[in-house]
Design a protein around this motif. Structure first.
Motif, PDB file in Angstrom:
ATOM      1  N   GLU A 104      35.153 -34.666  57.813  1.00 21.41           N
ATOM      2  CA  GLU A 104      36.064 -35.653  58.395  1.00 21.41           C
ATOM      3  C   GLU A 104      37.355 -35.846  57.608  1.00 21.41           C
ATOM      4  O   GLU A 104      38.164 -36.709  57.935  1.00 21.41           O
ATOM      5  CB  GLU A 104      35.356 -36.990  58.586  1.00 21.41           C
ATOM      6  CG  GLU A 104      34.267 -36.933  59.647  1.00 21.41           C
ATOM      7  CD  GLU A 104      33.848 -38.304  60.138  1.00 21.41           C
ATOM      8  OE1 GLU A 104      34.548 -39.290  59.828  1.00 21.41           O
ATOM      9  OE2 GLU A 104      32.819 -38.380  60.834  1.00 21.41           O
ATOM     10  N   ILE A 105      37.558 -35.046  56.568  1.00 17.51           N
ATOM     11  CA  ILE A 105      38.844 -35.042  55.877  1.00 17.51           C
ATOM     12  C   ILE A 105      39.804 -34.190  56.703  1.00 17.51           C
ATOM     13  O   ILE A 105      39.485 -33.066  57.090  1.00 17.51           O
ATOM     14  CB  ILE A 105      38.713 -34.481  54.456  1.00 17.51           C
ATOM     15  CG1 ILE A 105      37.770 -35.349  53.623  1.00 17.51           C
ATOM     16  CG2 ILE A 105      40.080 -34.395  53.764  1.00 17.51           C
ATOM     17  CD1 ILE A 105      38.232 -36.773  53.429  1.00 17.51           C
ATOM     18  N   THR A 106      41.003 -34.729  56.985  1.00 15.73           N
ATOM     19  CA  THR A 106      41.937 -34.080  57.901  1.00 15.73           C
ATOM     20  C   THR A 106      43.257 -33.726  57.210  1.00 15.73           C
ATOM     21  O   THR A 106      43.477 -34.063  56.044  1.00 15.73           O
ATOM     22  CB  THR A 106      42.238 -35.010  59.085  1.00 15.73           C
ATOM     23  OG1 THR A 106      42.970 -36.163  58.597  1.00 15.73           O
ATOM     24  CG2 THR A 106      40.936 -35.475  59.760  1.00 15.73           C
ATOM     25  N   GLU A 107      44.138 -33.063  57.969  1.00 20.69           N
ATOM     26  CA  GLU A 107      45.470 -32.739  57.461  1.00 20.69           C
ATOM     27  C   GLU A 107      46.233 -34.005  57.093  1.00 20.69           C
ATOM     28  O   GLU A 107      47.037 -34.002  56.163  1.00 20.69           O
ATOM     29  CB  GLU A 107      46.246 -31.948  58.514  1.00 20.69           C
ATOM     30  CG  GLU A 107      45.730 -30.544  58.781  1.00 20.69           C
ATOM     31  CD  GLU A 107      46.205 -29.541  57.753  1.00 20.69           C
ATOM     32  OE1 GLU A 107      47.099 -29.898  56.940  1.00 20.69           O
ATOM     33  OE2 GLU A 107      45.710 -28.403  57.764  1.00 20.69           O
ATOM     34  N   SER A 108      45.977 -35.083  57.810  1.00 24.71           N
ATOM     35  CA  SER A 108      46.628 -36.349  57.498  1.00 24.71           C
ATOM     36  C   SER A 108      46.218 -36.843  56.112  1.00 24.71           C
ATOM     37  O   SER A 108      47.051 -37.352  55.341  1.00 24.71           O
ATOM     38  CB  SER A 108      46.266 -37.407  58.552  1.00 24.71           C
ATOM     39  OG  SER A 108      46.833 -38.655  58.229  1.00 24.71           O
ATOM     40  N   HIS A 109      44.935 -36.676  55.774  1.00 24.86           N
ATOM     41  CA  HIS A 109      44.472 -37.038  54.428  1.00 24.86           C
ATOM     42  C   HIS A 109      45.149 -36.149  53.377  1.00 24.86           C
ATOM     43  O   HIS A 109      45.513 -36.622  52.289  1.00 24.86           O
ATOM     44  CB  HIS A 109      42.952 -36.882  54.329  1.00 24.86           C
ATOM     45  CG  HIS A 109      42.196 -37.865  55.169  1.00 24.86           C
ATOM     46  ND1 HIS A 109      41.416 -37.484  56.231  1.00 24.86           N
ATOM     47  CD2 HIS A 109      42.108 -39.221  55.100  1.00 24.86           C
ATOM     48  CE1 HIS A 109      40.862 -38.559  56.780  1.00 24.86           C
ATOM     49  NE2 HIS A 109      41.268 -39.628  56.114  1.00 24.86           N
ATOM     50  N   LEU A 110      45.296 -34.872  53.695  1.00 21.89           N
ATOM     51  CA  LEU A 110      45.976 -33.951  52.777  1.00 21.89           C
ATOM     52  C   LEU A 110      47.400 -34.419  52.509  1.00 21.89           C
ATOM     53  O   LEU A 110      47.849 -34.455  51.352  1.00 21.89           O
ATOM     54  CB  LEU A 110      45.979 -32.542  53.368  1.00 21.89           C
ATOM     55  CG  LEU A 110      46.872 -31.507  52.674  1.00 21.89           C
ATOM     56  CD1 LEU A 110      46.437 -31.282  51.236  1.00 21.89           C
ATOM     57  CD2 LEU A 110      46.871 -30.187  53.450  1.00 21.89           C
ATOM     58  N   GLU A 111      48.113 -34.795  53.555  1.00 19.67           N
ATOM     59  CA  GLU A 111      49.490 -35.264  53.392  1.00 19.67           C
ATOM     60  C   GLU A 111      49.540 -36.525  52.535  1.00 19.67           C
ATOM     61  O   GLU A 111      50.445 -36.687  51.697  1.00 19.67           O
ATOM     62  CB  GLU A 111      50.106 -35.514  54.768  1.00 19.67           C
ATOM     63  CG  GLU A 111      50.309 -34.242  55.586  1.00 19.67           C
ATOM     64  CD  GLU A 111      50.731 -34.534  57.017  1.00 19.67           C
ATOM     65  OE1 GLU A 111      50.949 -35.726  57.338  1.00 19.67           O
ATOM     66  OE2 GLU A 111      50.830 -33.578  57.809  1.00 19.67           O
ATOM     67  N   SER A 112      48.581 -37.407  52.724  1.00 26.06           N
ATOM     68  CA  SER A 112      48.541 -38.638  51.923  1.00 26.06           C
ATOM     69  C   SER A 112      48.255 -38.326  50.458  1.00 26.06           C
ATOM     70  O   SER A 112      48.823 -38.957  49.550  1.00 26.06           O
ATOM     71  CB  SER A 112      47.472 -39.580  52.473  1.00 26.06           C
ATOM     72  OG  SER A 112      47.782 -40.009  53.788  1.00 26.06           O
ATOM     73  N   ALA A 113      47.368 -37.350  50.208  1.00 27.57           N
ATOM     74  CA  ALA A 113      47.054 -36.961  48.828  1.00 27.57           C
ATOM     75  C   ALA A 113      48.282 -36.362  48.146  1.00 27.57           C
ATOM     76  O   ALA A 113      48.557 -36.649  46.970  1.00 27.57           O
ATOM     77  CB  ALA A 113      45.899 -35.964  48.826  1.00 27.57           C
TER      78      ALA A 113
END
Length: 219
Positions: A104-113
């Motif tokens: 459930e980790i998404t590209e949006s989480h990647l951008e936030s990281a």
């Protein structure tokens, strides 16, 4: 867990100038005044192989962990499913993402990281921790410059920590355990993208400076 700036300052006031956060990066300590933020990032699959070895986890056990819910019990930290599924992103986003189920980790989480890491004073790919980059680390951290035998000891300790779990070890692992290797790639693809960003950022910011360093710089 260090979850607020006040807790961070309490450690400092008790005599600690360097604090390592190894579980999750809580939002409460993202922007503490007067704090230098530094991290090293290891290639994700090398980190996983090292963790499997350190915790003596069988591959089948790790495979089953990827099917489980993320646990919040600190007593089972070594076998948290999060450690095998985009752990770096989970770590950086803290309570907002750490306990999400695998997958459930998404590209949006990647951008936030990435946005969080952009606020760090230094983000160092682990393989770049060497004689040329050490002065950069000392400059950012405000440490006294180490030279000669003392520097060599620090670098030796770092090499010992990295141990046998290097790029060649990942290559061998991929050949011997190809199906599980592919599974790990799927579960850590976003961490792989994050690591690639870390490498590029480091070269863009510091590459030219490091190339110009000579052995005389360190004495």
């Amino acid at each position: 867990l260090i979850s607020s700036c006040d807790k961070l300052y309490n450690f400092h006031n008790s005599g600690s100038d360097y604090i390592s956060i190894e579980t999750m990066f809580h939002k409460g300590v993202h922007n503490c005044s007067g704090v230098k933020y530094v991290t090293s990032v290891r290639e994700p699959l090398q980190r996983i192989l090292s963790h499997l070895d350190f915790e003596n986890i069988e591959l089948e056990t790790a495979r089953q962990l990827l099917k489980k819910e993320i646990q919040s019990d600190e007593h089972v930290w070594g076998t948290q499913p999060a450690l095998f599924n985009n752990f770096y992103i989970r770590f950086l986003l803290g309570e907002d993402a750490f306990f999400l189920p695998p997958g459930e980790i998404t590209e949006s989480h990647l951008e936030s990281a990435i946005q969080i890491l952009q606020g760090f004073d230094l983000v160092l790919p682990l393989e770049e921790l060497n004689r040329n980059s050490w002065p950069l680390l000392e400059e950012v951290m405000g440490w006294e410059t180490h030279k000669g035998s003392l520097l060599e000891r620090h670098l030796h300790d770092n090499a010992s920590v990295k141990g046998k779990h290097d790029a060649q070890a990942v290559k061998i692992f991929s050949a011997e355990h190809h199906d599980f290797y592919k599974l790990l790639l799927v579960h850590n693809m976003l961490d792989m993208k994050l690591f690639a960003w870390v490498q590029k950022r480091f070269q863009d910011k510091h590459g030219n400076m490091l190339k110009s360093k000579t052995s005389s710089f360190l004495g």
